[in-house]
Each structure stands twice: as structure tokens, then as C-alpha cells.
Scaffold this active site. Structure first.
Site, PDB file in Angstrom:
ATOM      1  CE  LYS A  72      -3.675   4.747   0.462  1.00 56.91           C
ATOM      2  NZ  LYS A  72      -2.278   4.619   0.872  1.00 56.91           N
ATOM      3  CG  HIS A  84      -4.457   9.815   0.230  1.00 58.34           C
ATOM      4  ND1 HIS A  84      -3.107   9.799  -0.008  1.00 58.34           N
ATOM      5  CD2 HIS A  84      -4.614   9.295   1.479  1.00 58.34           C
ATOM      6  CE1 HIS A  84      -2.479   9.288   1.045  1.00 58.34           C
ATOM      7  NE2 HIS A  84      -3.375   8.984   1.956  1.00 58.34           N
ATOM      8  CG  ASP A 125      -1.838   1.197   1.255  1.00 58.00           C
ATOM      9  OD1 ASP A 125      -2.912   1.089   0.641  1.00 58.00           O
ATOM     10  OD2 ASP A 125      -1.497   2.239   1.861  1.00 58.00           O
ATOM     11  CE1 TYR A 141       0.784   7.868   2.475  1.00 57.83           C
ATOM     12  CE2 TYR A 141       1.134   5.581   1.908  1.00 57.83           C
ATOM     13  CZ  TYR A 141       0.364   6.558   2.488  1.00 57.83           C
ATOM     14  OH  TYR A 141      -0.821   6.203   3.088  1.00 57.83           O
TER      15      TYR A 141
HETATM   16  P1  NAD Z   1       0.156   1.037  12.175  1.00 56.22           P
HETATM   17  O1  NAD Z   1      -1.003   0.824  13.069  1.00 56.22           O
HETATM   18  O2  NAD Z   1       0.522  -0.022  11.207  1.00 56.22           O
HETATM   19  O3  NAD Z   1       1.378   1.377  13.122  1.00 56.22           O
HETATM   20  C1  NAD Z   1       2.707   1.269  12.747  1.00 56.22           C
HETATM   21  C2  NAD Z   1       3.560   1.339  14.017  1.00 56.22           C
HETATM   22  O4  NAD Z   1       3.185   0.274  14.896  1.00 56.22           O
HETATM   23  C3  NAD Z   1       5.030   1.113  13.726  1.00 56.22           C
HETATM   24  O5  NAD Z   1       5.653   2.329  13.400  1.00 56.22           O
HETATM   25  C4  NAD Z   1       5.519   0.513  15.018  1.00 56.22           C
HETATM   26  O6  NAD Z   1       5.781   1.546  15.940  1.00 56.22           O
HETATM   27  C5  NAD Z   1       4.330  -0.275  15.512  1.00 56.22           C
HETATM   28  N1  NAD Z   1       4.425  -1.720  15.174  1.00 56.22           N
HETATM   29  C6  NAD Z   1       4.296  -2.318  13.957  1.00 56.22           C
HETATM   30  N2  NAD Z   1       4.379  -3.648  14.063  1.00 56.22           N
HETATM   31  C7  NAD Z   1       4.560  -3.933  15.383  1.00 56.22           C
HETATM   32  C8  NAD Z   1       4.703  -5.122  16.116  1.00 56.22           C
HETATM   33  N3  NAD Z   1       4.659  -6.326  15.528  1.00 56.22           N
HETATM   34  N4  NAD Z   1       4.863  -5.015  17.452  1.00 56.22           N
HETATM   35  C9  NAD Z   1       4.910  -3.830  18.079  1.00 56.22           C
HETATM   36  N5  NAD Z   1       4.761  -2.641  17.425  1.00 56.22           N
HETATM   37  C10 NAD Z   1       4.589  -2.700  16.089  1.00 56.22           C
HETATM   38  O7  NAD Z   1      -0.142   2.454  11.517  1.00 56.22           O
HETATM   39  P2  NAD Z   1       0.328   3.296  10.251  1.00 56.22           P
HETATM   40  O8  NAD Z   1       1.779   3.094   9.979  1.00 56.22           O
HETATM   41  O9  NAD Z   1      -0.155   4.656  10.468  1.00 56.22           O
HETATM   42  O10 NAD Z   1      -0.565   2.697   9.069  1.00 56.22           O
HETATM   43  C11 NAD Z   1      -0.213   1.599   8.293  1.00 56.22           C
HETATM   44  C12 NAD Z   1      -0.344   1.909   6.813  1.00 56.22           C
HETATM   45  O11 NAD Z   1      -1.650   2.433   6.517  1.00 56.22           O
HETATM   46  C13 NAD Z   1       0.594   2.993   6.288  1.00 56.22           C
HETATM   47  O12 NAD Z   1       1.893   2.536   6.048  1.00 56.22           O
HETATM   48  C14 NAD Z   1      -0.124   3.408   5.033  1.00 56.22           C
HETATM   49  O13 NAD Z   1       0.161   2.491   3.971  1.00 56.22           O
HETATM   50  C15 NAD Z   1      -1.577   3.344   5.450  1.00 56.22           C
HETATM   51  N6  NAD Z   1      -2.107   4.681   5.863  1.00 56.22           N
HETATM   52  C16 NAD Z   1      -3.079   5.235   5.116  1.00 56.22           C
HETATM   53  C17 NAD Z   1      -3.609   6.473   5.452  1.00 56.22           C
HETATM   54  C18 NAD Z   1      -4.691   7.054   4.609  1.00 56.22           C
HETATM   55  O14 NAD Z   1      -5.022   8.239   4.796  1.00 56.22           O
HETATM   56  N7  NAD Z   1      -5.267   6.338   3.698  1.00 56.22           N
HETATM   57  C19 NAD Z   1      -3.156   7.169   6.576  1.00 56.22           C
HETATM   58  C20 NAD Z   1      -2.167   6.577   7.358  1.00 56.22           C
HETATM   59  C21 NAD Z   1      -1.663   5.318   7.000  1.00 56.22           C
END
Ligand code: NAD
Length: 278
Positions: free
Chosen positions: A77, A110, A47, A52
């Protein structure tokens, strides 16, 4: 290699792996390696987004993997600036070229940016991408029920997907009910709450993790899976990438699911899409 996530059918006739690798905030110079690692670990769904600034590196990693194109599902997006400027076709073509994968599996608006008030026209401009096969599916992100109702009523086209903030303390129940009634797939960003609240120490996560011999993060992601949600966990660390995909070897009981369901506070971590207009 961990076996890839189960596939979920979309209303476009294609299907999507239920766990994807998100590359938000991975710097462009680190993205190719991270995506190559993710593909090696077993992810078959990536994704990204124009915003990004790492589409080219995502595409390069998919090509370098040697995997057949049809085995990897790639989402990108439309950037808010291009949406606001009405440059939908130009932006789509730039994404297609940056990724250089022949076609895009899923192309999303987006953010709706309701005060800009172009999202109905933008949605109308998406339809040709699907019709001519440059995108296999089209959808939206961060849309409320009212935004969805409006695009469906004014264009007659139902999105395949709505990608929204969703995690155990923000479960989006009303939105999910609307999705279910209209054949829209729910996809969770921030599925792990971005690690920003004490999600992993909440008693239902701790109890289920101990009972199944897994980590609390795997419990949260398994809850998404059993709820029928597509989840996009992000990590730059190979071991966590593996952990986050390795969630098909156990099943949460009805009681364990209910305990996590009961954590819903209907509380967002990030901006309300109605207030996000640039
Ligand atoms: P997420 O909930 O995946 O959180 C990521 C964080 O969780 C990491 O930085 C780390 O600190 C922690 N983590 C990950 N794996 C772990 C594990 N196994 N154990 C402990 N901690 C762990 O949230 P995110 O990064 O905000 O979102 C994921 C994806 O969603 C993004 O990379 C992106 O592709 C998408 N996204 C989309 C939008 C949108 O507006 N459409 C906005 C934000 C994110």
C-alpha cells in the site's frame, strides 16, 4: 499443510486467495520468519504496506519459499506521506524494489486522507501501474462510499478492491452493497476484531464452534468466507496461523450465519477514515 483458501475473481481478471496473512505490527526482524511460516502452513496471500516497514522481509520470505511467483499473491500500500507529497510513482518503484518480486499483485491507496484532498490525482496516477503490468490489480483501502463515487466519476476507473475495517460488530453493510453494485471486492482488516472485544465469547460464536468442533476464531473467519469477504487475520504464532486458514472443512448453516449477521452494531474499533489525514 492446510489447503489454501478458495480464490475469488477480481475485476482486473486475476483472482485472490480469500484468506491472507497480514503483517501489520510484525517487527521487520521477525517478518521473514513469520511469512515463511505462513507460506509453509499454506497461506498464498500476504498483506503488507510501506508503512509497516517490512516489505523487504516479505519479499525475502516469498523468494526463500521456492514457490513459483505466480502462486503467491502479495499486496502492498502507498504510504500516507508519499500520497500527501504526490510522490506516487517514486513510492511505487520503491515498493517494487523492496519486495523484489518482479511485480506487485495488488497496490492500494492506504487511506483517502480527504482533508489532504489528493486521492483523485493519486488514483489517476495508479492506472499506469496496472496498464504496464507492474501491478496486476489496483485498489484502495479505507474508502467510504463518497470517496469511491468520486474516484469512479472523475477517472472512470473502478478499484478492484477496497480493504476496510470489518468484523462481526462492524459489518459495513452500506459499503458492501456499493461494492457489489460496482464489482469491487470487499477485504476485511481486523477480521477478528483485533481481539479487542469479547468477540470469541459471543453466544453465536460459542454455539457454532461447539456444533462444528472448531474454534470461535474459525467461526468468525468462516462467516467472512461465506459472506464473500476476503479476510486478513494476523497472528505471529504458527498454530494460530494454521487455525485461521483451516476453515474450509465445515459450513455454517443459514441460522448460524443469521445469528452472526445480527451482531452488527455498526461500531468501529479504529479511526474513521474521514478523520485520518496524515
Ligand atoms: P485481526 O482481527 O487479525 O486481529 C489480530 C489479533 O487477533 C492478534 O493479534 C491476536 O491477538 C488475535 N488472534 C489472531 N488469531 C487468533 C486466534 N486464532 N484465536 C484467538 N485470537 C487470535 O486484526 P489486525 O491485526 O488489525 O488486522 C489484520 C491485518 O489487516 C493486518 O496485519 C494488516 O495486514 C491489515 N490491516 C490493514 C489496515 C489498513 O488500514 N488497510 C489497518 C489495520 C490492519
Amino acid at each position: 499443510m492446510v489447503s489454501s483458501a478458495p480464490l475469488i475473481p477480481l475485476n482486473s481478471g486475476t483472482s485472490i486467495p480469500q484468506v491472507g496473512f497480514g503483517v501489520f505490527l510484525i517487527p521487520p526482524e521477525d517478518t521473514q520468519r513469520a511469512v515463511e511460516d505462513a507460506l509453509e502452513v499454506g497461506y498464498r496471500h500476504i498483506d503488507t504496506a510501506t508503512a509497516y516497514r517490512n516489505e523487504a522481509e516479505v519479499g525475502a520470505a516469498v523468494r526463500a519459499s521456492g514457490l513459483p511467483r505466480e502462486e503467491v499473491f502479495v499486496t502492498t500500500k502507498l504510504r500516507n506521506d508519499d500520497h500527501a507529497a504526490g510522490d506516487v510513482e517514486g513510492a511505487f518503484e520503491r515498493s517494487l524494489q523492496a519486495l523484489d518480486l518482479g511485480y506487485i499483485d495488488l497496490y492500494l491507496i492506504h487511506w483517502p486522507m480527504p482533508r489532504v484532498d489528493r486521492y483523485v490525482d493519486t488514483w489517476r496516477a495508479f492506472d499506469p501501474f496496472r496498464a504496464d503490468g507492474r501491478a496486476r490489480s489496483i485498489g484502495v483501502s479505507n474508502f467510504h462510499v463518497a470517496h469511491l463515487e468520486r474516484i469512479i466519476a472523475e477517472t472512470g476507473v473502478t478499484p478492484a478492491m477496497n480493504q476496510v475495517e470489518l468484523h462481526p460488530t462492524f459489518q459495513q453493510r452500506e459499503l458492501r452493497a456499493f461494492h457489489a453494485a460496482h464489482g469491487i471486492q470487499t477485504e476485511a482488516w481486523a477480521p477478528l476484531g483485533q481481539g479487542r472485544y469479547d468477540i470469541f465469547n459471543l453466544p453465536p460464536m460459542q454455539r457454532a464452534a461447539a456444533a462444528h468442533g472448531v474454534t470461535p476464531a474459525q467461526v468468525v473467519l468462516r462467516w467472512h468466507l461465506q459472506t464473500g469477504i476476503v479476510a486478513l487475520p494476523k497472528s505471529s504464532f504458527r498454530e494460530r496461523m494454521r487455525e485461521n486458514l483451516d476453515i474450509t472443512g465445515f459450513e455454517l448453516s443459514a441460522d448460524e450465519m443469521a445469528a452472526i449477521d445480527a451482531l452488527d452494531e455498526n461500531k468501529r474499533l479504529a479511526a474513521d477514515p474521514d478523520d485520518f489525514n496524515s
